[in-house]
Write a protein that holds these residues in place. Structure first.
Motif, short mmCIF file in Angstrom:
data_model
loop_
_atom_site.label_atom_id
_atom_site.label_comp_id
_atom_site.label_asym_id
_atom_site.label_seq_id
_atom_site.Cartn_x
_atom_site.Cartn_y
_atom_site.Cartn_z
N GLU A 1 -25.85 -34.57 37.48
CA GLU A 1 -26.70 -35.00 36.36
C GLU A 1 -25.87 -35.71 35.30
O GLU A 1 -26.29 -36.73 34.75
CB GLU A 1 -27.45 -33.81 35.77
CG GLU A 1 -28.54 -33.28 36.66
CD GLU A 1 -29.28 -32.12 36.04
OE1 GLU A 1 -29.18 -31.91 34.81
OE2 GLU A 1 -29.96 -31.41 36.79
N ARG A 2 -24.72 -35.16 35.01
CA ARG A 2 -23.84 -35.79 34.01
C ARG A 2 -23.35 -37.14 34.53
O ARG A 2 -23.28 -38.11 33.78
CB ARG A 2 -22.66 -34.87 33.71
CG ARG A 2 -21.79 -35.40 32.60
CD ARG A 2 -20.82 -34.33 32.10
NE ARG A 2 -19.88 -34.97 31.22
CZ ARG A 2 -18.58 -35.05 31.44
NH1 ARG A 2 -18.06 -34.49 32.51
NH2 ARG A 2 -17.79 -35.66 30.59
N LEU A 3 -23.01 -37.20 35.81
CA LEU A 3 -22.56 -38.45 36.42
C LEU A 3 -23.65 -39.51 36.34
O LEU A 3 -23.40 -40.65 35.96
CB LEU A 3 -22.16 -38.20 37.87
CG LEU A 3 -21.68 -39.40 38.68
CD1 LEU A 3 -20.45 -40.04 38.04
CD2 LEU A 3 -21.37 -38.97 40.11
N ASP A 4 -24.88 -39.14 36.67
CA ASP A 4 -26.00 -40.09 36.63
C ASP A 4 -26.27 -40.59 35.22
O ASP A 4 -26.81 -41.68 35.03
CB ASP A 4 -27.26 -39.46 37.22
CG ASP A 4 -27.19 -39.28 38.73
OD1 ASP A 4 -26.31 -39.89 39.36
OD2 ASP A 4 -28.00 -38.50 39.26
N ALA A 5 -25.91 -39.79 34.21
CA ALA A 5 -26.17 -40.16 32.82
C ALA A 5 -25.08 -41.05 32.21
O ALA A 5 -25.28 -41.58 31.11
CB ALA A 5 -26.32 -38.90 31.97
N VAL A 6 -23.97 -41.25 32.89
CA VAL A 6 -22.86 -42.03 32.32
C VAL A 6 -23.29 -43.42 31.86
O VAL A 6 -22.92 -43.84 30.76
CB VAL A 6 -21.66 -42.11 33.30
CG1 VAL A 6 -20.63 -43.11 32.83
CG2 VAL A 6 -21.03 -40.74 33.45
N PRO A 7 -24.07 -44.19 32.61
CA PRO A 7 -24.46 -45.51 32.12
C PRO A 7 -25.27 -45.49 30.83
O PRO A 7 -25.36 -46.49 30.13
CB PRO A 7 -25.29 -46.10 33.27
CG PRO A 7 -24.79 -45.39 34.48
CD PRO A 7 -24.50 -43.99 34.00
N ASP A 8 -25.84 -44.34 30.49
CA ASP A 8 -26.63 -44.22 29.26
C ASP A 8 -25.85 -43.63 28.10
O ASP A 8 -26.41 -43.40 27.03
CB ASP A 8 -27.87 -43.35 29.53
CG ASP A 8 -28.78 -43.95 30.58
OD1 ASP A 8 -28.91 -45.20 30.60
OD2 ASP A 8 -29.34 -43.19 31.38
N THR A 9 -24.56 -43.36 28.31
CA THR A 9 -23.75 -42.77 27.25
C THR A 9 -23.10 -43.85 26.40
O THR A 9 -23.05 -45.01 26.77
CB THR A 9 -22.63 -41.87 27.83
OG1 THR A 9 -21.77 -42.67 28.63
CG2 THR A 9 -23.20 -40.72 28.62
N PRO B 1 -19.94 -45.83 24.64
CA PRO B 1 -18.62 -46.19 25.16
C PRO B 1 -17.54 -45.15 24.85
O PRO B 1 -16.59 -45.00 25.60
CB PRO B 1 -18.31 -47.52 24.48
CG PRO B 1 -19.64 -48.08 24.13
CD PRO B 1 -20.52 -46.90 23.84
N GLU B 2 -17.71 -44.41 23.75
CA GLU B 2 -16.73 -43.40 23.38
C GLU B 2 -16.73 -42.22 24.36
O GLU B 2 -15.75 -41.49 24.46
CB GLU B 2 -17.00 -42.86 21.96
CG GLU B 2 -16.85 -43.89 20.87
CD GLU B 2 -18.09 -44.76 20.71
OE1 GLU B 2 -19.21 -44.31 21.00
OE2 GLU B 2 -17.92 -45.92 20.30
N GLU B 3 -17.85 -42.01 25.05
CA GLU B 3 -17.98 -40.89 25.98
C GLU B 3 -17.67 -41.27 27.42
O GLU B 3 -17.79 -40.44 28.32
CB GLU B 3 -19.39 -40.31 25.90
CG GLU B 3 -19.73 -39.73 24.56
CD GLU B 3 -21.14 -39.20 24.53
OE1 GLU B 3 -21.57 -38.57 25.51
OE2 GLU B 3 -21.82 -39.43 23.52
N SER B 4 -17.30 -42.48 27.67
CA SER B 4 -16.99 -42.89 29.03
C SER B 4 -15.60 -43.53 29.04
O SER B 4 -15.07 -43.86 27.99
CB SER B 4 -18.05 -43.85 29.55
OG SER B 4 -17.93 -45.12 28.99
N VAL C 1 -16.46 -44.15 36.57
CA VAL C 1 -17.75 -44.75 36.25
C VAL C 1 -17.78 -44.93 34.74
O VAL C 1 -17.50 -43.99 33.99
CB VAL C 1 -18.94 -43.85 36.68
CG1 VAL C 1 -20.26 -44.52 36.37
CG2 VAL C 1 -18.84 -43.52 38.16
N ASP C 2 -18.12 -46.15 34.28
CA ASP C 2 -18.17 -46.36 32.83
C ASP C 2 -19.59 -46.60 32.34
O ASP C 2 -20.53 -46.62 33.12
CB ASP C 2 -17.22 -47.49 32.41
CG ASP C 2 -17.62 -48.86 32.93
OD1 ASP C 2 -18.82 -49.09 33.23
OD2 ASP C 2 -16.75 -49.73 33.04
N ASP C 3 -19.71 -46.76 31.03
CA ASP C 3 -21.03 -46.88 30.40
C ASP C 3 -21.79 -48.14 30.80
O ASP C 3 -22.99 -48.22 30.61
CB ASP C 3 -20.91 -46.80 28.88
CG ASP C 3 -20.07 -47.93 28.33
OD1 ASP C 3 -18.91 -48.11 28.75
OD2 ASP C 3 -20.58 -48.66 27.46
#
Length: 76
Positions: A40-48, A50-53, A66-68
């Motif tokens: 779930e956290r991995l799937d959410a990466v594109p929605d985070t 830039p500071e969180e990726s 995987v980045d934002d």
């Protein structure tokens, strides 16, 4: 390998498919991704933000990032 994850594909699915391509096998033949990363956290990466990726982890002997922007990088 570097590719952009299609927005209609879950990131965890894209990771398994990309690693399976590199391993020349079907994604079901790979180890469990959920043992190394929270799907779930991995799937959410594109929605985070830039500071969180990026999210970085090891899977089947590969370093996966995987980045934002939804860019997936897999290195041996």
């Amino acid at each position: 390998m570097k590719r952009t994850v299609d927005q209609s594909t879950a990131v965890h699915v894209a990771v398994r498919e990309a690693v399976a391509t590199l391993e020349d096998c079907h994604p079901t033949q790979l180890g469990s991704l959920s043992l190394v990363v929270d799907g779930e956290r991995l799937d959410a990466v594109p929605d985070t933000s830039p500071e969180e990726s990026p999210m970085l982890f090891r899977y089947c002997g590969y370093t996966v990032t995987v980045d934002d922007s939804g860019t997936l990088r897999i290195e041996n």
